[in-house]
Design a protein around this motif. Structure first.
Motif: not given
Length: 757
Positions: A619, A624, A639
């Motif tokens: 992420y 996005q 991440q």
């Protein structure tokens, strides 16, 4: 929480630089220089060969010079034995089909349904994990062959063929054929399998913990319904079973249900340090910029629409001019929401206590009940505002009346006021399937109230709003833990669990970790505590039942001492170590995952751990709304741990991903996939190592229990079990030639048979 990589992604970058200075390169046993395998047929336009399932075959690995017209294999019962068939045509071959016959002995057979055929596919490495690997196409995904395939001219098309030998299979020589061809050409490849007169145990001797994200399964399989998620999850559990590894949490979808009796509020903290009067206030916090958490009164409030109501409370904010919201949510007598009858107001508070009052507008005659919620920040649809408020002495009354409709309005409680009950119905159903039937020998036990943390940050333990160390917390945790231990013992599962609640502590974290471990041990001494460490030390080993150290920090001599004391010791692989150490990366040696288990046995370790098997997306690194595609983007990126969104730093190719999703185009393909995962070739090598571990354990047990007079057998067993200095010197100095392990494994099998005569 990322289970086993953190500080070491930074160290791995330094290690990579060091390797580049030393100029290490990948070993010839796994790349295009070949040097292994057996030629089956060499005719104009086609080269056909085979090799054991112990190598990585690149697209351009050359055909072997030596020939052997029969695939010759050896195996115990209850084992998978793999080999590879490779065809390299000079021009494109369409509609190529491959199948297996039954394997038949003089008085028995292994049905063809036990012969699994997969195609070795390749992922493109564009950024090598370190200087030991290199860019290009590397073998890793192993999808099932379920129809005709195309073999491309001038490159290898490789089939991975697994024969599973059921546990009841009689020993002997079994023969069959692999059929390969199309309308223009075909070949029958003879297969000879010797099944030894012993069987591997149904439950693995080596324990394991491998992570699995159910959220990623749902996203990549396009699953929405609970039924589809559970069915697909079960297919993943079957894959774990078949590869002889245990998932962290087979109970993820089947949790223990808690019922707390005596608490009227939820969603906040009973704060002993910030009360208006008495011992406690109720602290409500929102630190989620993408949500709107709230505290709620657990019971529905009876509303008489003909009357007016007044809500009064004391309040203090975390910052000056902190906004917060009070919501009375309306329902009719059937319990249906009346969304346009809600009464909500925004208030402002300061960092000192004050009194507030809210008189909601009258309700319509349809309203029969209301729920009460407190939002500690200005509430929006996106939930971007954050904040913290303390509430005390909250009272809801009919206007003109002094009667308070709210219980525990001052948030004052004693330990004896609160009780807890546990419902194990779903948990037990999953336990019967995954522990009893599938034979998983370990599982991560989630304990409510334990908190969490890493070297980077930590979260304090909270049980139903009571902080760790408070009298009510201690009372509830003690009862909860005793119930948990007793139930696991009753079901025969006690000892398989491990409570893995803190990951890779630094020295500064040891007092916090010790406090949590002691909380468990006080009330449930039979429940296993577990800790991963980058830099192991004795400081908290006295309250840690299972220590798990990153592989290249394992001291073999110290590990043996720990084992001699009766303590369980594991190791783990993640983004570290990198070459020259044993590792889990796509662009490293074929032998690595297998060799890990030989070292595990030699050093008296009892378990192995990998933080994730389906870390398909970061992420932090992915844009996005975009899902990284592991079929085309094999790099695993950092991440968390304070890494900024959009920064793409390599953890390693294949780190945290040992499975592939069946959806090959997750950003565009919206079909629902109720299917199991696609395994990697690295999982195959890992299972081979786990089976090798069983051979070593079996020989060791036979040697230790031997009561015969043939002392030469015992001497030979001791010699074979001492693998250090033969197959490896240490975790970074070991044979890269799988043929040496295959030959060694056969010697162990021959000696097992001698002991069993």
């Amino acid at each position: 929480m990322r289970s086993v990589s953190s500080l070491f992604f930074a160290i791995s970058i330094l290690l990579m630089s060091s390797l580049q200075l030393r100029g290490q390169k990948a070993d010839p046993y796994h790349i295009s220089s070949g040097g292994f395998g057996y030629l089956l047929e060499e005719i104009p336009g086609i080269s056909l060969w085979w090799c054991e399932g112990a190598y990585k075959i690149m697209r351009d690995t050359p055909s072997p010079a030596s020939g052997e017209d029969t695939v010759s294999l050896w195996s115990a019962a209850n084992e998978y034995e793999a080999f590879q068939v490779v065809i390299n045509p000079s021009s494109r071959m369409e509609n190529l089909r491959i199948s297996s016959s039954d394997l038949i002995s003089a008085n028995s057979k292994i049905d063809a349904r036990h012969v699994g055929i997969r195609q070795v596919e390749y992922v493109k490495i564009t950024r090598a994990t370190d200087s030991y690997g290199f860019t290009g196409y590397w073998p890793d995904p192993l999808p099932v062959v379920d129809g005709p395939v195309t073999a491309y001219g001038g490159e290898n098309t490789t089939f991975w063929i697994n024969i599973f030998i059921p546990g009841e299979t009689a020993p002997g020589i079994y023969r069959g054929t692999i059929s390969l061809g199309n309308a223009q050409w075909e070949k029958e490849i003879p297969v000879k399998l010797k099944v030894w007169d012993f069987s591997l145990p149904p439950v693995s001797s080596v324990r394991s913990g491998f992570g699995l994200s159910v959220d990623k399964i749902a996203r990549y399989h396009n699953l929405e319904s609970e039924e589809d998620i559970k069915n697909t999850f079960d297919l993943y559990m079957q894959a774990f079973r078949d590869y002889r590894i245990a998932p962290y949490d087979p109970f993820y979808l089947y949790p223990i249900r808690e019922k707390v009796i005596g608490l009227e509020w939820e969603g906040g903290i009973y704060d002993f340090d910030n009360s208006y009067n008495g011992d406690y206030s109720f602290m409500v916090e929102d630190n989620d910029p993408a949500g709107s958490p709230a505290a709620r009164y657990r019971k529905m409030l009876d509303i008489d629409p003909s009357k007016k109501y007044v809500l009064r409370w004391n309040v203090k904010g975390g910052t000056k001019d902190q906004q917060y919201c009070i919501l009375l949510e309306a329902y009719n007598k059937e319990g249906e929401k009346l969304v346009f009858e809600n009464r909500m107001e925004v208030f402002t508070c300061d960092t000192i206590w004050s009194n507030r009052e809210f008189t909601p507008a009258s309700f319509s005659e349809e309203v029969s009940m209301a729920g009460l919620s407190i939002f500690p920040a200005f509430r929006t649809a996106a939930g971007e505002d954050t904040g913290r408020v303390w509430i005390d002495n909250i009272a809801l009354s009919v206007e003109g009346s002094k009667e308070n409709m709210l219980e525990q309005s001052g948030f004052e409680l004693e330990a004896g006021d609160v009780d807890i009950g546990l419902d194990f119905t779903d948990f037990d159903m999953a336990g019967r399937r995954y522990l009893d039937e599938f034979g998983f020998n370990s599982f991560r036990l989630y304990l409510k109230g334990m908190g969490s943390g890493t070297y980077y940050s930590r979260t304090e333990g909270v049980f139903e709003g009571f902080r760790q160390g408070s009298p009510v917390y201690d009372s509830l945790m003690a009862k909860y833990l005793r119930i948990m231990q007793d139930h696991l013992q009753e079901k025969g599962w006690l000892g398989k669990e491990y409570v893995y609640w803190f990951d890779e502590p630094g020295k500064k974290d040891y007092p916090f970790v010790r406090k949590g471990m002691e909380t468990i041990k006080r009330s449930a001494p039979g429940i296993n505590t577990f800790l991963t460490e980058n830099d192991p030390g004795p400081e908290i080993m006295d309250v840690t039942d299972i220590s798990c150290t990153i592989f290249h920090r394992v001291d073999p001599d110290e590990a043996k001492k720990i084992a001699a004391r009766g303590q369980e010791y594991w190791s783990y692989l993640c983004t570290a170590p990198k070459a020259p150490w044993v590792s889990l990366f796509i662009d490293h040696d074929a032998i690595n995952m297998r060799m890990w288990l030989w070292m595990t046995h030699a050093w008296k370790l009892k378990g192995i751990l990998v933080w994730s098997t389906n870390y398909w997306d970061s992420y932090s690194a992915s844009p996005q709304g975009y899902m990284q595609n592991p079929w085309t983007e094999p790099a695993s990126f950092v991440q968390g741990y304070g890494w900024p969104y959009g920064k793409q730093t390599l953890w390693g190719n294949g780190d945290g991903r040992l499975f592939y999703p069946p959806n090959r185009d997750p950003n565009n393909d919206r079909n629902i996939y109720i299917e199991g995962p696609i395994p990697s070739i690295r999982l195959e090598f890992l299972r081979q190592g786990i089976e090798d571990y069983e051979y070593l354990v079996m020989l060791e047990e036979l040697m230790n229990s031997y009561s015969g007079t043939e002392k030469g057998l015992v001497r030979e067993a001791k010699k074979l079990l001492d693998t250090e200095g033969k197959l490896f010197k240490d975790g970074k100095t070991y044979t890269k030639n799988p043929a040496e392990i295959l030959a060694y494994r056969k010697k162990i099998a021959d000696l097992i048979i001698e002991f069993k005569k």
